[in-house]
Design a protein around this motif. Structure first.
Motif, PDB file in Angstrom:
ATOM      1  N   SER A 196      75.101   7.853  43.921  1.00 41.68           N
ATOM      2  CA  SER A 196      73.936   7.999  43.039  1.00 41.68           C
ATOM      3  C   SER A 196      73.434   6.629  42.590  1.00 41.68           C
ATOM      4  O   SER A 196      74.141   5.621  42.705  1.00 41.68           O
ATOM      5  CB  SER A 196      74.307   8.835  41.810  1.00 41.68           C
ATOM      6  OG  SER A 196      75.177   8.093  40.974  1.00 41.68           O
ATOM      7  N   ASP A 197      72.213   6.609  42.055  1.00 40.13           N
ATOM      8  CA  ASP A 197      71.673   5.361  41.494  1.00 40.13           C
ATOM      9  C   ASP A 197      72.575   4.865  40.374  1.00 40.13           C
ATOM     10  O   ASP A 197      72.783   3.666  40.207  1.00 40.13           O
ATOM     11  CB  ASP A 197      70.250   5.581  40.962  1.00 40.13           C
ATOM     12  CG  ASP A 197      69.235   5.696  42.102  1.00 40.13           C
ATOM     13  OD1 ASP A 197      69.626   5.477  43.268  1.00 40.13           O
ATOM     14  OD2 ASP A 197      68.070   6.003  41.822  1.00 40.13           O
ATOM     15  N   ASN A 198      73.124   5.803  39.600  1.00 47.30           N
ATOM     16  CA  ASN A 198      74.007   5.430  38.499  1.00 47.30           C
ATOM     17  C   ASN A 198      75.271   4.736  39.027  1.00 47.30           C
ATOM     18  O   ASN A 198      75.736   3.744  38.453  1.00 47.30           O
ATOM     19  CB  ASN A 198      74.370   6.671  37.673  1.00 47.30           C
ATOM     20  CG  ASN A 198      74.931   6.276  36.311  1.00 47.30           C
ATOM     21  OD1 ASN A 198      74.349   5.460  35.606  1.00 47.30           O
ATOM     22  ND2 ASN A 198      76.075   6.834  35.967  1.00 47.30           N
ATOM     23  N   ASP A 199      75.829   5.267  40.129  1.00 51.71           N
ATOM     24  CA  ASP A 199      77.001   4.617  40.753  1.00 51.71           C
ATOM     25  C   ASP A 199      76.664   3.180  41.131  1.00 51.71           C
ATOM     26  O   ASP A 199      77.473   2.262  40.958  1.00 51.71           O
ATOM     27  CB  ASP A 199      77.429   5.345  42.043  1.00 51.71           C
ATOM     28  CG  ASP A 199      77.945   6.756  41.785  1.00 51.71           C
ATOM     29  OD1 ASP A 199      78.429   7.022  40.671  1.00 51.71           O
ATOM     30  OD2 ASP A 199      77.857   7.593  42.705  1.00 51.71           O
TER      31      ASP A 199
ATOM     32  N   ILE B 263      76.453   0.935  37.991  1.00 50.72           N
ATOM     33  CA  ILE B 263      77.797   0.609  37.476  1.00 50.72           C
ATOM     34  C   ILE B 263      78.459  -0.445  38.359  1.00 50.72           C
ATOM     35  O   ILE B 263      79.026  -1.425  37.860  1.00 50.72           O
ATOM     36  CB  ILE B 263      78.697   1.886  37.415  1.00 50.72           C
ATOM     37  CG1 ILE B 263      78.086   2.970  36.523  1.00 50.72           C
ATOM     38  CG2 ILE B 263      80.107   1.536  36.955  1.00 50.72           C
ATOM     39  CD1 ILE B 263      77.973   2.647  35.065  1.00 50.72           C
TER      40      ILE B 263
ATOM     41  N   ARG C 146      74.342   3.169  26.847  1.00 50.18           N
ATOM     42  CA  ARG C 146      73.165   4.052  26.839  1.00 50.18           C
ATOM     43  C   ARG C 146      73.566   5.516  26.973  1.00 50.18           C
ATOM     44  O   ARG C 146      74.489   5.857  27.708  1.00 50.18           O
ATOM     45  CB  ARG C 146      72.242   3.722  28.025  1.00 50.18           C
ATOM     46  CG  ARG C 146      71.341   2.531  27.811  1.00 50.18           C
ATOM     47  CD  ARG C 146      70.585   2.234  29.091  1.00 50.18           C
ATOM     48  NE  ARG C 146      69.689   3.327  29.473  1.00 50.18           N
ATOM     49  CZ  ARG C 146      68.377   3.210  29.586  1.00 50.18           C
ATOM     50  NH1 ARG C 146      67.792   2.059  29.354  1.00 50.18           N
ATOM     51  NH2 ARG C 146      67.639   4.239  29.948  1.00 50.18           N
ATOM     52  N   GLU C 147      72.810   6.380  26.295  1.00 49.19           N
ATOM     53  CA  GLU C 147      73.035   7.832  26.405  1.00 49.19           C
ATOM     54  C   GLU C 147      72.410   8.370  27.695  1.00 49.19           C
ATOM     55  O   GLU C 147      72.954   9.231  28.357  1.00 49.19           O
ATOM     56  CB  GLU C 147      72.399   8.562  25.209  1.00 49.19           C
ATOM     57  CG  GLU C 147      73.152   8.374  23.899  1.00 49.19           C
ATOM     58  CD  GLU C 147      74.525   9.045  23.906  1.00 49.19           C
ATOM     59  OE1 GLU C 147      74.678  10.100  24.547  1.00 49.19           O
ATOM     60  OE2 GLU C 147      75.438   8.497  23.276  1.00 49.19           O
ATOM     61  N   SER C 148      71.206   7.846  28.009  1.00 50.52           N
ATOM     62  CA  SER C 148      70.498   8.356  29.193  1.00 50.52           C
ATOM     63  C   SER C 148      70.684   7.380  30.356  1.00 50.52           C
ATOM     64  O   SER C 148      70.826   6.173  30.139  1.00 50.52           O
ATOM     65  CB  SER C 148      69.010   8.502  28.883  1.00 50.52           C
ATOM     66  OG  SER C 148      68.491   7.248  28.480  1.00 50.52           O
ATOM     67  N   PRO C 149      70.689   7.896  31.595  1.00 46.92           N
ATOM     68  CA  PRO C 149      70.849   6.998  32.741  1.00 46.92           C
ATOM     69  C   PRO C 149      69.658   6.051  32.868  1.00 46.92           C
ATOM     70  O   PRO C 149      68.554   6.388  32.467  1.00 46.92           O
ATOM     71  CB  PRO C 149      70.935   7.940  33.935  1.00 46.92           C
ATOM     72  CG  PRO C 149      70.461   9.267  33.465  1.00 46.92           C
ATOM     73  CD  PRO C 149      70.543   9.294  31.978  1.00 46.92           C
ATOM     74  N   ILE C 150      69.908   4.899  33.422  1.00 47.96           N
ATOM     75  CA  ILE C 150      68.850   3.904  33.614  1.00 47.96           C
ATOM     76  C   ILE C 150      68.389   3.967  35.068  1.00 47.96           C
ATOM     77  O   ILE C 150      69.203   4.159  35.969  1.00 47.96           O
ATOM     78  CB  ILE C 150      69.368   2.482  33.241  1.00 47.96           C
ATOM     79  CG1 ILE C 150      68.227   1.465  33.227  1.00 47.96           C
ATOM     80  CG2 ILE C 150      70.497   2.041  34.156  1.00 47.96           C
ATOM     81  CD1 ILE C 150      68.613   0.114  32.618  1.00 47.96           C
ATOM     82  N   THR C 151      67.086   3.855  35.303  1.00 48.19           N
ATOM     83  CA  THR C 151      66.596   3.863  36.691  1.00 48.19           C
ATOM     84  C   THR C 151      66.872   2.487  37.301  1.00 48.19           C
ATOM     85  O   THR C 151      67.061   1.504  36.571  1.00 48.19           O
ATOM     86  CB  THR C 151      65.078   4.136  36.765  1.00 48.19           C
ATOM     87  OG1 THR C 151      64.390   2.999  36.193  1.00 48.19           O
ATOM     88  CG2 THR C 151      64.698   5.410  36.029  1.00 48.19           C
TER      89      THR C 151
END
Length: 199
Positions: A159-162, A165, A185-190
């Motif tokens: 994922s973009d989140n992976d 990180i 952050r609470e929400s994922p970042i693009t």
């Protein structure tokens, strides 16, 4: 004939020749260009060859060759030639004997997207241990994206989140504040926002 001319004119847009280490880049360019012209369905098998002989309600199968069949074969042969023109000498070996563009595409996918389990594990380890080093942010993120693309090409989900990180972990200490803020952050970042934060 219009299709024939159109297919020949596509060769100038296909600037990448397939070799052992660029299948993802090559197939992305090839697929994008052919999809643009509604011709990629020959390679995916979605365009099915019409029956060779004309069928009539009275006679059933006749000896007359179907015009749609002849046209389909002509287009498919032109597409197969186009595909072959984008292959290196080594890559051509994998399509020798293929009779249709679909057969050739499948043979290339089978050859170039096969990655062994140890290779997948190696790519995952590389993703999580890569360091920015002396690279620019753009070059560093591109290196990470290349590994993500290689993993996705063999069916591994990244994922973009992976990716964010993994990128954060490889940044030097100058980025500690940004790393703390993004991880909290609470929400994922693009990826676009992430790139902007690092500038």
């Amino acid at each position: 004939m219009a299709n024939q001319i159109r297919i020949e004119s596509l060769l100038g847009m296909l600037t990448i020749k397939l070799n052992d280490d660029n299948f993802i880049k090559w197939s992305f360019q090839f697929g994008s260009v052919l999809c643009d012209y509604d011709l990629f369905d020959h390679f995916t098998g979605d365009s099915v060859c019409p029956p060779k002989f004309v069928l009539t309600p009275e006679l059933g199968v006749t000896n007359e060759i179907n015009a749609a069949y002849k046209e389909w074969v002509k287009i498919d042969m032109a597409l197969l030639s186009l595909l072959i023109a984008t292959l290196s000498d080594d890559a051509i070996e994998h399509v020798v004997g293929c009779k249709t563009s679909y057969e050739a595409w499948t043979a290339l996918q089978d050859r170039y997207t096969f990655v062994s389990k140890p290779s997948v594990n190696h790519l995952k380890a590389e993703l999580h241990t890569m360091q920015k080093g002396g690279d620019t942010i753009d070059k560093y993120l591109l290196r990470l994206k290349t590994i993500k693309d290689q993993l996705q090409a063999v069916g591994e989900k990244v994922s973009d989140n992976d990716l964010v990180i993994a990128a954060l972990m490889g940044l030097p200490s100058d980025y500690d504040m940004i790393r703390t803020v993004i991880l909290a952050r609470e929400s994922p970042i693009t990826l676009g926002e992430f790139r902007a934060q690092l500038s």
